[in-house]
Motif scaffolding. Structure first.
Motif, PDB file in Angstrom:
ATOM      1  N   ASN A 145       0.834  -1.203   0.000  1.00 30.48           N
ATOM      2  CA  ASN A 145       0.000   0.000   0.000  1.00 30.48           C
ATOM      3  C   ASN A 145       0.871   1.255   0.000  1.00 30.48           C
ATOM      4  OD1 ASN A 145      -2.738  -1.249   0.346  1.00 30.48           O
ATOM      5  ND2 ASN A 145      -1.718  -2.054   2.157  1.00 30.48           N
ATOM      6  N   CYS A 146       0.309   2.323  -0.518  1.00 27.56           N
ATOM      7  CA  CYS A 146       1.032   3.602  -0.552  1.00 27.56           C
ATOM      8  C   CYS A 146       1.273   4.098   0.878  1.00 27.56           C
ATOM      9  CB  CYS A 146       0.217   4.622  -1.345  1.00 27.56           C
ATOM     10  SG  CYS A 146       0.856   6.297  -1.231  1.00 27.56           S
ATOM     11  N   LEU A 147       2.497   4.556   1.151  1.00 22.38           N
ATOM     12  CA  LEU A 147       2.847   5.045   2.490  1.00 22.38           C
ATOM     13  C   LEU A 147       2.007   6.259   2.889  1.00 22.38           C
ATOM     14  CD1 LEU A 147       6.758   5.060   2.633  1.00 22.38           C
ATOM     15  CD2 LEU A 147       5.217   3.596   3.938  1.00 22.38           C
ATOM     16  N   VAL A 148       1.617   7.060   1.884  1.00 17.32           N
ATOM     17  CA  VAL A 148       0.926   8.319   2.187  1.00 17.32           C
ATOM     18  C   VAL A 148      -0.584   8.118   2.279  1.00 17.32           C
ATOM     19  CG1 VAL A 148       0.561  10.718   1.465  1.00 17.32           C
ATOM     20  CG2 VAL A 148       2.780   9.598   1.043  1.00 17.32           C
ATOM     21  N   CYS A 149      -1.194   7.639   1.201  1.00 18.34           N
ATOM     22  CA  CYS A 149      -2.667   7.572   1.180  1.00 18.34           C
ATOM     23  C   CYS A 149      -3.202   6.193   1.534  1.00 18.34           C
ATOM     24  CB  CYS A 149      -3.208   8.019  -0.175  1.00 18.34           C
ATOM     25  SG  CYS A 149      -2.870   6.820  -1.496  1.00 18.34           S
ATOM     26  N   LYS A 150      -2.320   5.214   1.737  1.00 15.00           N
ATOM     27  CA  LYS A 150      -2.687   3.847   2.166  1.00 15.00           C
ATOM     28  C   LYS A 150      -3.453   3.043   1.113  1.00 15.00           C
ATOM     29  CE  LYS A 150      -1.146   5.097   6.250  1.00 15.00           C
ATOM     30  NZ  LYS A 150       0.285   5.013   6.407  1.00 15.00           N
ATOM     31  N   SER A 151      -3.667   3.615  -0.062  1.00 16.29           N
ATOM     32  CA  SER A 151      -4.399   2.832  -1.059  1.00 16.29           C
ATOM     33  C   SER A 151      -3.481   1.781  -1.679  1.00 16.29           C
ATOM     34  CB  SER A 151      -4.995   3.746  -2.136  1.00 16.29           C
ATOM     35  OG  SER A 151      -3.955   4.451  -2.765  1.00 16.29           O
ATOM     36  N   LYS A 152      -4.111   0.743  -2.231  1.00 17.75           N
ATOM     37  CA  LYS A 152      -3.384  -0.390  -2.778  1.00 17.75           C
ATOM     38  C   LYS A 152      -2.510   0.059  -3.961  1.00 17.75           C
ATOM     39  CE  LYS A 152      -4.454  -5.206  -3.824  1.00 17.75           C
ATOM     40  NZ  LYS A 152      -3.803  -5.450  -5.095  1.00 17.75           N
ATOM     41  N   ILE A 212       5.351   4.651  -2.830  1.00 11.21           N
ATOM     42  CA  ILE A 212       4.473   5.825  -2.897  1.00 11.21           C
ATOM     43  C   ILE A 212       3.783   5.819  -4.263  1.00 11.21           C
ATOM     44  CG2 ILE A 212       4.397   8.355  -2.919  1.00 11.21           C
ATOM     45  CD1 ILE A 212       6.427   8.426  -0.786  1.00 11.21           C
ATOM     46  N   CYS A 213       2.463   5.911  -4.233  1.00 14.72           N
ATOM     47  CA  CYS A 213       1.696   5.814  -5.480  1.00 14.72           C
ATOM     48  C   CYS A 213       1.870   7.090  -6.313  1.00 14.72           C
ATOM     49  CB  CYS A 213       0.221   5.542  -5.189  1.00 14.72           C
ATOM     50  SG  CYS A 213      -0.705   6.995  -4.689  1.00 14.72           S
ATOM     51  N   LYS A 214       1.439   7.004  -7.552  1.00 20.66           N
ATOM     52  CA  LYS A 214       1.603   8.099  -8.515  1.00 20.66           C
ATOM     53  C   LYS A 214       0.995   9.413  -7.987  1.00 20.66           C
ATOM     54  CE  LYS A 214       0.188   9.347 -13.126  1.00 20.66           C
ATOM     55  NZ  LYS A 214      -1.071   9.376 -13.862  1.00 20.66           N
ATOM     56  N   LYS A 215      -0.181   9.286  -7.391  1.00 20.86           N
ATOM     57  CA  LYS A 215      -0.935  10.440  -6.906  1.00 20.86           C
ATOM     58  C   LYS A 215      -0.191  11.212  -5.799  1.00 20.86           C
ATOM     59  CE  LYS A 215      -4.576   9.729  -4.545  1.00 20.86           C
ATOM     60  NZ  LYS A 215      -5.418   8.678  -4.055  1.00 20.86           N
ATOM     61  N   CYS A 216       0.550  10.503  -4.991  1.00 20.72           N
ATOM     62  CA  CYS A 216       1.139  11.109  -3.780  1.00 20.72           C
ATOM     63  C   CYS A 216       2.599  11.535  -3.932  1.00 20.72           C
ATOM     64  CB  CYS A 216       1.028  10.143  -2.602  1.00 20.72           C
ATOM     65  SG  CYS A 216      -0.670   9.739  -2.184  1.00 20.72           S
ATOM     66  N   GLN A 217       3.155  11.375  -5.112  1.00 23.00           N
ATOM     67  CA  GLN A 217       4.572  11.708  -5.265  1.00 23.00           C
ATOM     68  C   GLN A 217       4.769  13.218  -5.312  1.00 23.00           C
ATOM     69  OE1 GLN A 217       5.697   9.479  -8.780  1.00 23.00           O
ATOM     70  NE2 GLN A 217       4.995   7.602  -7.788  1.00 23.00           N
TER      71      GLN A 217
HETATM   72 ZN    ZN Z   1      -0.784   7.421  -2.385  1.00 19.38          ZN
END
Ligand code: ZN
Length: 239
Positions: A155-162, A179-184
């Motif tokens: 899961n993403c460290l920031v938003c916790k989404s898969k 870290i997912c694309k959205k949270c970088q």
């Molecule tokens: Zn994220």
């Protein structure tokens, strides 16, 4: 009367000490890291010398002393001849021991750590192994995880989404996870982590060294993996 104990240990370093002796570092099954003086190993007739080279699994009798503990007796259980006869394998086991000796402190006994070190040597010694370098990264990543630094790889460290397979994920090595694309954003130090690389990282933590002998990976992936694992070693810097 001298106090002694017996154990099984893996030798991880051996250096000259005083005129005729050596100082060895070993990781034992039940007492963790040991630093011992081996007497008389620099003499030609030493029976001890051949059993206390790095990358040796030995049964050991230790004599406790005031200033140092001493090797009373050592007998090789597995001397890992395939490692000692191969320059690349010697270098790789040396790198592993260097890092291991640096971060493992005296008195930290852990059977899982002992088993990991033994599995690494068994695997590197095997004729079947395809990629010696990969065994180094396998070991380092599994060791850090055993010591309590398991990175977040699902899961993403920031938003916790898969984490989705979109080849847009980054690995934040200072923070220990993906870290997912959205949270970088630019304030966090990150490395590219392709979907295949993320799969490899998960596989390392979920599988054992037997599996390693079956893995063949392409050069670009080996490179990406090595960047991530080398950078992740930073997570342990202040310990
Ligand atoms: Zn994220």
């Amino acid at each position: 009367m001298e106090e002694t104990y017996n154990t099984i240990a893996i030798v991880t370093n051996n250096e000259p000490f005083r005129e005729h002796d050596s100082k060895i570092t070993a990781y034992s099954m039940d007492q963790g890291k040991l630093e011992l003086v081996a007497r008389g190993t620099k003499k030609i007739k030493s029976k001890l010398a051949g059993h206390i080279e790095p990358a040796s699994l030995i049964s050991l009798m230790v004599i406790r002393g005031k200033q140092y503990d001493y090797v009373g007796f050592a007998d090789g259980q597995n001397l890992y001849a395939n490692i000692k006869n191969n320059y690349e394998k010697i270098l790789i086991s040396g790198q592993v021991f260097n890092y291991f000796n640096k971060i493992i402190k005296i008195g930290e006994g852990d059977l899982e750590v002992f088993d990991l070190l033994k599995d690494f040597l068994d695997s590197l010694n095997s004729e079947k192994i395809k990629n010696n370098n990969l065994s180094y990264y396998f070991f380092i990543f599994k060791l850090l995880s055993l010591l309590g630094y398991t990175p977040e790889l699902h899961n993403c460290l920031v938003c916790k989404s898969k984490i989705l397979a979109n080849n847009k994920t980054k690995f934040a090595f200072n923070q220990g996870g993906l870290i997912c694309k959205k949270c970088q954003n630019r304030s966090v130090e990150v490395l590219k982590a392709s979907d295949n690389c993320i799969k490899m990282l998960r596989l390392i933590l979920e599988s054992d060294f037997k599996h390693l002998n079956k893995i063949k990976i392409e050069d670009w992936l080996a490179k990406e993996l090595s960047f991530i694992i080398e950078s992740y070693k930073i997570i342990y810097r202040n310990q």
